[in-house]
Design an enzyme around this catalytic site. Structure first.
Site, mmCIF file in Angstrom:
data_model
loop_
_atom_site.group_PDB
_atom_site.id
_atom_site.type_symbol
_atom_site.label_atom_id
_atom_site.label_comp_id
_atom_site.label_asym_id
_atom_site.label_seq_id
_atom_site.Cartn_x
_atom_site.Cartn_y
_atom_site.Cartn_z
ATOM 1 N N LYS A 70 -27.252 3.034 -21.639
ATOM 2 C CA LYS A 70 -28.364 3.685 -22.333
ATOM 3 C C LYS A 70 -27.857 4.723 -23.319
ATOM 4 C CE LYS A 70 -31.734 1.453 -20.401
ATOM 5 N NZ LYS A 70 -32.551 0.516 -21.215
ATOM 6 N N PRO A 93 -37.239 8.140 -20.841
ATOM 7 C CA PRO A 93 -38.023 8.264 -19.611
ATOM 8 C C PRO A 93 -37.171 8.409 -18.359
ATOM 9 C CG PRO A 93 -37.883 5.969 -20.240
ATOM 10 C CD PRO A 93 -37.160 6.758 -21.310
ATOM 11 N N LEU A 95 -37.132 7.664 -14.070
ATOM 12 C CA LEU A 95 -37.285 6.418 -13.322
ATOM 13 C C LEU A 95 -38.727 5.930 -13.457
ATOM 14 C CD1 LEU A 95 -36.183 4.332 -11.249
ATOM 15 C CD2 LEU A 95 -37.005 5.882 -9.460
#
Length: 210
Positions: A70, A93, A95
């Site tokens: 990511k 974001p 989880l």
């Protein structure tokens, strides 16, 4: 995995930049691209916000391949967007939770939770409902012609107590000791103030309004 994510991000952003009808792009990154930092560094801020970036070498050292992917994907996206002149924002974001989301996406959920004990101990384990995340994307995109820019951290709840950790573990069908158990000398403070400020300025009509 990390290199693949970065390459995919590069291809997507280049495609957006070369498509005349695409003027803006909102990329979904991850809170993990912000939170994995070396807590032993004395000059490190205790606040994690939209300006914070994870340490790639730390992610590699801890074998946090999802976080590393990511991180590399988002950095690649920003690099290509700048080179191509594409207006980009990213949403990072926590989880993702919500009705059946976890059970339909178990691979991503399990990958996100690698290092969960340390995240819980550090105060950086946070969750966001899928519907809240979708609304955040929509509002950020709508505001890109005016005042939306850069990165936005997105979460509904920070898992701070053993009770909350146990509830999350039950939701994930995991033993609670997969999340709780570690201790730390330093806790960080997550801040999503930039996103909450944007969303408070943006009023989206409800479907049932007359």
């Amino acid at each position: 995995m990390a290199e693949i994510e970065a390459k995919v991000a590069e291809c997507v952003i280049k495609a957006c930049a070369r498509t005349p009808s695409v003027r803006h792009c909102v990329l979904t990154s991850s809170l993990l691209a912000c939170t994995w930092r070396d807590g032993n560094l004395h000059d490190l801020s205790d606040t994690i916000n939209h300006n914070s970036w994870s340490d790639e070498s730390l992610c590699i050292e801890k074998k946090l391949w999802y976080a590393c992917g990511k991180l590399k994907a988002e950095k690649t996206a920003w690099k290509i967007a700048k080179e191509e002149g594409l207006k980009l924002t990213t949403v990072c974001p926590g989880l993702i939770t919500g009705p059946e989301f976890i059970h339909r996406n178990p691979t991503a959920t399990i990958a996100y939770l690698k290092g969960a004990k340390e995240m819980f101990a550090d105060g950086t384990l946070a969750t966001v409902d899928i519907f809240s995340l979708a609304e955040a994307h929509a509002q950020v995109y709508d505001a890109m012609n005016d005042y939306a820019f850069g990165r936005y951290i997105c979460y509904d709840n920070i898992v701070e107590t053993d009770y909350e950790a146990e509830k999350l573990a039950q939701l994930l069908d995991l033993p609670s000791n997969k999340i709780t158990g570690d201790s730390t000398l330093r806790r960080f403070e997550l801040s999503n103030r930039k996103l909450t400020s944007l969303m408070s300025r943006t009023i989206r009509p409800c479907y049932n309004e007359s």
